[in-house]
Design a protein around this motif. Sequence first.
Motif, mmCIF file in Angstrom:
data_model
loop_
_atom_site.group_PDB
_atom_site.id
_atom_site.type_symbol
_atom_site.label_atom_id
_atom_site.label_comp_id
_atom_site.label_asym_id
_atom_site.label_seq_id
_atom_site.Cartn_x
_atom_site.Cartn_y
_atom_site.Cartn_z
ATOM 1 N N PHE A 80 0.706 -1.235 0.068
ATOM 2 C CA PHE A 80 0.068 0.095 -0.020
ATOM 3 C C PHE A 80 0.906 1.178 -0.005
ATOM 4 O O PHE A 80 1.695 1.350 0.822
ATOM 5 C CB PHE A 80 -0.881 0.070 1.272
ATOM 6 N N LYS A 81 0.641 1.960 -0.903
ATOM 7 C CA LYS A 81 1.533 3.333 -0.970
ATOM 8 C C LYS A 81 0.433 4.503 -0.421
ATOM 9 O O LYS A 81 -0.506 4.668 -0.929
ATOM 10 C CB LYS A 81 1.806 3.704 -2.595
ATOM 11 N N ILE A 82 1.434 5.187 0.344
ATOM 12 C CA ILE A 82 0.713 6.489 0.894
ATOM 13 C C ILE A 82 1.199 7.514 0.302
ATOM 14 O O ILE A 82 2.506 7.604 0.129
ATOM 15 C CB ILE A 82 0.875 6.573 2.253
ATOM 16 N N THR A 83 0.359 8.503 -0.465
ATOM 17 C CA THR A 83 1.063 9.512 -1.214
ATOM 18 C C THR A 83 0.386 10.834 -0.599
ATOM 19 O O THR A 83 -0.740 10.901 -0.175
ATOM 20 C CB THR A 83 0.711 9.481 -2.883
ATOM 21 N N ASP A 84 1.031 12.039 -1.049
ATOM 22 C CA ASP A 84 0.584 13.210 -0.253
ATOM 23 C C ASP A 84 -0.226 13.811 -1.313
ATOM 24 O O ASP A 84 -0.454 13.308 -2.557
ATOM 25 C CB ASP A 84 1.755 14.186 -0.043
ATOM 26 N N ALA A 85 -0.701 15.053 -1.024
ATOM 27 C CA ALA A 85 -1.456 15.863 -2.053
ATOM 28 C C ALA A 85 -0.922 16.106 -3.509
ATOM 29 O O ALA A 85 -1.470 16.180 -4.583
ATOM 30 C CB ALA A 85 -2.281 17.107 -1.550
ATOM 31 N N ARG A 86 0.372 16.022 -3.640
ATOM 32 C CA ARG A 86 1.044 16.227 -4.876
ATOM 33 C C ARG A 86 1.327 15.138 -5.688
ATOM 34 O O ARG A 86 2.036 14.844 -6.739
ATOM 35 C CB ARG A 86 2.411 16.863 -4.453
ATOM 36 N N GLY A 87 1.012 13.794 -4.823
ATOM 37 C CA GLY A 87 1.227 12.702 -5.497
ATOM 38 C C GLY A 87 2.482 11.740 -5.198
ATOM 39 O O GLY A 87 2.976 11.052 -5.631
ATOM 40 N N ARG A 88 3.450 12.675 -4.257
ATOM 41 C CA ARG A 88 4.705 11.996 -3.941
ATOM 42 C C ARG A 88 4.317 10.886 -2.916
ATOM 43 O O ARG A 88 3.723 11.138 -1.933
ATOM 44 C CB ARG A 88 5.590 13.033 -3.156
ATOM 45 N N GLY A 89 5.344 10.001 -2.913
ATOM 46 C CA GLY A 89 5.238 8.862 -1.911
ATOM 47 C C GLY A 89 5.727 9.363 -0.545
ATOM 48 O O GLY A 89 6.572 9.918 -0.334
ATOM 49 N N VAL A 90 4.810 8.904 0.465
ATOM 50 C CA VAL A 90 5.253 9.242 1.803
ATOM 51 C C VAL A 90 5.719 8.036 2.552
ATOM 52 O O VAL A 90 6.438 8.300 3.164
ATOM 53 C CB VAL A 90 3.807 9.844 2.634
ATOM 54 N N ALA A 91 4.917 6.955 2.137
ATOM 55 C CA ALA A 91 5.365 5.665 2.926
ATOM 56 C C ALA A 91 4.974 4.639 2.205
ATOM 57 O O ALA A 91 3.794 4.813 1.258
ATOM 58 C CB ALA A 91 4.710 5.571 4.147
#
Length: 67
Positions: A21-32
Amino acid sequence: MNSITDEIPTPWRVTDTGSAFKITDARGRGVAWVYYRREGALGAEYLTQDQAREMAKTIARLSRLMT
């Protein structure tokens, strides 16, 4: 100095990639990334898909604390 919300804008989204599971920020960048054991994998030291999903959702909820 910038705040963390400037660096990692909210809201965060969870997407299933098929092995994590990929967690992304509002800009679509990977957080975790939270990896899980694929169906039928034996002896793997990974979370189950359900465990990984819950962990990813919990991580994504952290973004609410940053606002």
